[in-house]
Design a protein around this motif. Structure first.
Motif, PDB file in Angstrom:
ATOM      1  N   THR B  52     -47.232 -40.906 -54.231  1.00 13.98           N
ATOM      2  CA  THR B  52     -46.581 -40.356 -55.415  1.00 13.98           C
ATOM      3  C   THR B  52     -46.767 -38.839 -55.453  1.00 13.98           C
ATOM      4  O   THR B  52     -47.738 -38.306 -54.903  1.00 13.98           O
ATOM      5  CB  THR B  52     -47.125 -40.965 -56.715  1.00 13.98           C
ATOM      6  N   ALA B  53     -45.839 -38.148 -56.104  1.00 19.61           N
ATOM      7  CA  ALA B  53     -45.895 -36.689 -56.152  1.00 19.61           C
ATOM      8  C   ALA B  53     -45.229 -36.196 -57.424  1.00 19.61           C
ATOM      9  O   ALA B  53     -44.413 -36.901 -58.022  1.00 19.61           O
ATOM     10  CB  ALA B  53     -45.188 -36.109 -54.941  1.00 19.61           C
ATOM     11  N   ASN B  54     -45.569 -34.970 -57.832  1.00 18.81           N
ATOM     12  CA  ASN B  54     -44.996 -34.405 -59.057  1.00 18.81           C
ATOM     13  C   ASN B  54     -43.864 -33.431 -58.764  1.00 18.81           C
ATOM     14  O   ASN B  54     -42.831 -33.437 -59.406  1.00 18.81           O
ATOM     15  CB  ASN B  54     -46.050 -33.652 -59.860  1.00 18.81           C
ATOM     16  N   SER B  55     -44.086 -32.567 -57.780  1.00 22.84           N
ATOM     17  CA  SER B  55     -43.123 -31.493 -57.538  1.00 22.84           C
ATOM     18  C   SER B  55     -42.962 -31.285 -56.036  1.00 22.84           C
ATOM     19  O   SER B  55     -43.744 -31.806 -55.238  1.00 22.84           O
ATOM     20  CB  SER B  55     -43.649 -30.202 -58.153  1.00 22.84           C
ATOM     21  N   SER B 189     -43.302 -42.731 -37.622  1.00 23.82           N
ATOM     22  CA  SER B 189     -43.839 -43.093 -38.936  1.00 23.82           C
ATOM     23  C   SER B 189     -42.847 -42.678 -40.017  1.00 23.82           C
ATOM     24  O   SER B 189     -42.013 -41.805 -39.806  1.00 23.82           O
ATOM     25  CB  SER B 189     -45.189 -42.413 -39.180  1.00 23.82           C
ATOM     26  N   LEU B 190     -42.935 -43.368 -41.165  1.00 25.26           N
ATOM     27  CA  LEU B 190     -42.111 -43.009 -42.315  1.00 25.26           C
ATOM     28  C   LEU B 190     -43.011 -42.903 -43.542  1.00 25.26           C
ATOM     29  O   LEU B 190     -43.733 -43.840 -43.873  1.00 25.26           O
ATOM     30  CB  LEU B 190     -41.036 -44.071 -42.566  1.00 25.26           C
ATOM     31  N   THR B 191     -42.973 -41.740 -44.177  1.00 26.97           N
ATOM     32  CA  THR B 191     -43.731 -41.539 -45.407  1.00 26.97           C
ATOM     33  C   THR B 191     -42.747 -41.257 -46.528  1.00 26.97           C
ATOM     34  O   THR B 191     -41.829 -40.455 -46.360  1.00 26.97           O
ATOM     35  CB  THR B 191     -44.697 -40.340 -45.259  1.00 26.97           C
ATOM     36  N   ILE B 192     -42.933 -41.949 -47.634  1.00 27.25           N
ATOM     37  CA  ILE B 192     -42.016 -41.767 -48.764  1.00 27.25           C
ATOM     38  C   ILE B 192     -42.774 -41.145 -49.927  1.00 27.25           C
ATOM     39  O   ILE B 192     -43.823 -41.656 -50.339  1.00 27.25           O
ATOM     40  CB  ILE B 192     -41.418 -43.119 -49.187  1.00 27.25           C
ATOM     41  N   PHE B 193     -42.261 -40.039 -50.433  1.00 25.79           N
ATOM     42  CA  PHE B 193     -42.820 -39.439 -51.641  1.00 25.79           C
ATOM     43  C   PHE B 193     -41.971 -39.863 -52.825  1.00 25.79           C
ATOM     44  O   PHE B 193     -40.773 -39.621 -52.861  1.00 25.79           O
ATOM     45  CB  PHE B 193     -42.859 -37.904 -51.526  1.00 25.79           C
TER      46      PHE B 193
END
Lengths: 457, 196
Positions: B52-55, B189-193
């Motif tokens: 998870t991320a904010n900005s 690899s796959l990273t989702i924010f």
């Protein structure tokens, strides 16, 4: 060679058969787990069936609509009546573009048309880029399964193949290492390719676009790097609208491997700037199959392979025993439509248990069609003398209850009392590699009557 | 033209009588999914990582921590130009992207039931990018997650693109004895924010 003869070759290696059987059953199990989590799965299958049936009933118009829209998108559309024309069209396109090195992603259609040997005869290098297909290409074999092309090979055989052809180090069949080496080897091929050939999972009449599904990303690596992309499709790949993809993409991967969707579902519409895109629409016997009311539903197939994974015969006889591009239950109803004589034993390679029809995502009545092909084949192709005579004799016995009772008694007594050498002797095909059960003392009829009498008393 | 007319004629005379096209009744599938929860679960099933991320700043900051060794990088997030080590405007051919370590793309659509994320020509400057890169990072707003593929295509009917792809996890294969190996031809690899 007949299916049973080819199967007996595969059956020589008992360990391999056991592994093959269990590995595919495990895939079937993953499919079950995955589809049981989807609310409305049966309705989804009904939709898949209904959309495909409608498509076939209006196929000519949808093909025209697809062609028109694809052309608007800047794609060149070609038509091939048969394998020969398909292969010639491809070579012409490649020559026009001076293409000598080709990367190809999975396409059962190009297998069906025997494209690779034709390209090689024209001095064109063609590399299969799906890992399983690359393995069978190096082994000079054909895929034994439509989704898992190298399921018949073990890791040590792949290790040896890669040592010989890719110069890898011996690794005791380490899949991680071997896949990594294949990635490096095929990256070079992707980078240097002059053209890419892909199959088509779904072609959308409404948009002129098409969808290609892979887990490895090989179709995209090929198509987005090479200056020419050729996509080959059978006429039955058409779906009317884009929204229908919502149905088929939900069905496809879950049925194939139990994944909720393949890693990549790529939607091609227009070629990228400065490059060319061609679509080849192929008939090769499909319009003929469309004319057969009992068998036309075989054209609904979306090539998931679920019927193979579940089939007790396929799992124990291996894909090569079908000697056809598409093996397994679906192959056994498609192939006789192409060559009744050559494939006359395939519809008999089934227990008619119906499991294939139960798992089919587009509800093809596969086992009923197998049965119907048997009726045709028995009439139209010569049957072995022993089979013909024994069928006749059995028909007579089954029609006469008192004779049936006597023969049943003799058979039960024989199974209990005759030596194994006699029971398993050559004329008894059921005794081949199999111990028959001990004959029960009573027939079902006798048991049932006894039970009814006991109830009364 | 080849055999066009001959094929069409044959189909026309061999096809059955016209059958109705069934309507897709989406309510049959509805089960009131918790979209973020289901999406997160399915991303893990298909082999992706979710953060998870904010900005955008926060995202870049986290990426540099997760992938400290990457050299060749590109992002299409707003205000992240300083992150980029390559200039796509001066790129001659897509083949030159072979050494790309890290790619960050923004997406406007994801599907809860299968953990897939849509990216198209509108977001991908060069089509081969998300496939040729070693490590793919996709950035998504939680509000852009739809429950099923049906709703995804409903949204896509207004988002016309020349090429687009649903990506679910990193590239993978099980072609050697059915052992799953992550990292076939596409991203390793796959990273989702996920932005709330």
């Amino acid at each position: 060679m007949s299916h049973s003869k080819l199967a007996s070759i595969f059956n020589k290696d008992e360990k391999r058969v056991d592994w093959h059987d269990k590995a595919l059953w495990f895939v079937r199990h993953k499919r079950d787990k995955s589809v049981h989590n989807v609310k409305g799965w049966e309705e989804l299958r009904n939709l898949g069936h209904g959309i495909k049936a409608h498509m076939l009933s209006n196929l000519d118009n949808y093909l025209i609509q697809f062609e028109e829209n694809a052309k608007k998108n800047g794609v060149e559309v070609h038509w091939a009546a048969n394998d020969e024309e398909h292969n010639k069209l491809i070579v012409d396109i490649l020559k026009e573009n001076n293409a000598k090195k080709i990367v190809k992603s999975k396409s059962m259609l190009t297998e069906e048309c025997h494209l690779n040997p034709f390209l090689e005869a024209n001095d064109i290098e063609v590399i299969d880029t799906d890992l399983g297909e690359r393995i069978v290409q190096l082994a000079k074999e054909r895929p034994s399964h439509i989704v898992l092309p190298a399921i018949h090979k073990n890791r040590h055989e792949v290790d040896e193949l890669f040592q010989e052809h890719l110069g890898t180090k011996p690794c005791d069949g380490d899949p991680q290492y071997l896949t990594g080496e294949a990635r490096k080897h095929l990256r070079e091929k992707f980078i240097s390719a002059d053209a890419a050939i892909t199959g088509v999972n779904f072609a959308i009449a409404e948009t002129g676009g098409f969808v290609v599904c892979t887990n490895e990303g090989n179709a995209d690596m090929g198509a987005h790097l090479a200056p020419v992309h050729i996509a080959c499709m059978g006429v039955e790949k058409i779906i009317p609208k884009q929204e229908h993809l919502g149905v088929f993409l939900r069905l496809l991967a879950r049925s194939a491997t139990g994944q909720p969707i393949t890693t990549y579902s790529s939607h091609f519409k227009k070629p990228r700037k400065g490059t060319k895109m061609h679509i080849i629409i192929v008939d090769n016997g499909r319009s003929e199959q469309l004319s057969r009311p009992d068998f036309r539903a075989s054209l609904h197939c979306i090539r998931c392979g679920a019927c193979m994974n579940t089939c007790p015969i396929y799992r124990r006889s291996g894909g090569h025993s079908y000697d056809a591009t598409i093996p397994g239950p679906i192959g056994s109803i498609l192939s006789p439509g192409k060559d009744l004589k050559k494939y006359s034993t395939l519809p008999f390679a089934s227990t008619l248990c119906g499991s294939c029809s139960d798992v089919c995502p587009v509800k093809i009545d596969i086992h009923s069609q197998l049965y119907k092909w048997r009726q045709i084949i028995t009439k139209e192709t010569p049957q072995p003398f022993i089979k013909k005579q024994s069928m006749k004799a059995m028909g007579k016995i089954f029609a006469n209850p008192s004779q049936f009772e006597i023969v049943g008694k003799i058979a039960r007594w024989s199974l209990r009392n005759l030596p194994k050498a006699v029971i398993n002797s050559k004329p008894n095909a059921w005794g081949k590699a199999r111990d028959l059960p001990l004959g029960p003392k009573q027939s079902f009829d006798e048991w049932f009557k006894e039970r009814e009498n006991e109830k009364k008393s | 033209m080849g055999s066009r007319n001959q094929i069409l004629e044959k189909i026309k005379s061999n096809k059955p009588e016209l059958l109705d096209l069934p309507n897709i009744d989406i309510s049959l599938f509805e089960e009131n999914l918790d979209l973020i929860k289901e999406f997160t679960k399915k991303v893990e099933v298909v082999g992706g990582n979710i953060v998870t991320a904010n900005s955008n700043e926060d995202i870049i900051h986290q990426i540099e921590k997760i992938f400290p060794d990457s050299k060749v990088k590109f992002s299409n997030l707003e205000n992240t130009q300083s992150f980029n080590t390559i200039n796509l405007a001066t790129l001659h051919k897509p083949h030159d992207l072979e050494n790309l370590d890290l790619l960050v793309l923004e997406s406007k659509l994801a599907v809860a039931e299968n953990g897939s994320i849509w990216v198209s020509d509108n977001e991908i400057p060069v089509r081969v990018l998300p496939f040729i890169v070693q490590h793919l990072v996709l950035v998504l707003s939680a509000k852009d997650i739809v429950p099923y593929m049906h709703q995804a295509y409903d949204k896509l009917s207004n988002l016309d693109s020349d090429f687009g792809v649903f990506i679910a996890g990193p590239s993978k294969t099980a072609d050697i004895e059915q052992s799953l190996v992550i990292g076939a031809h596409g991203a390793l690899s796959l990273t989702i924010f996920l932005k709330e």
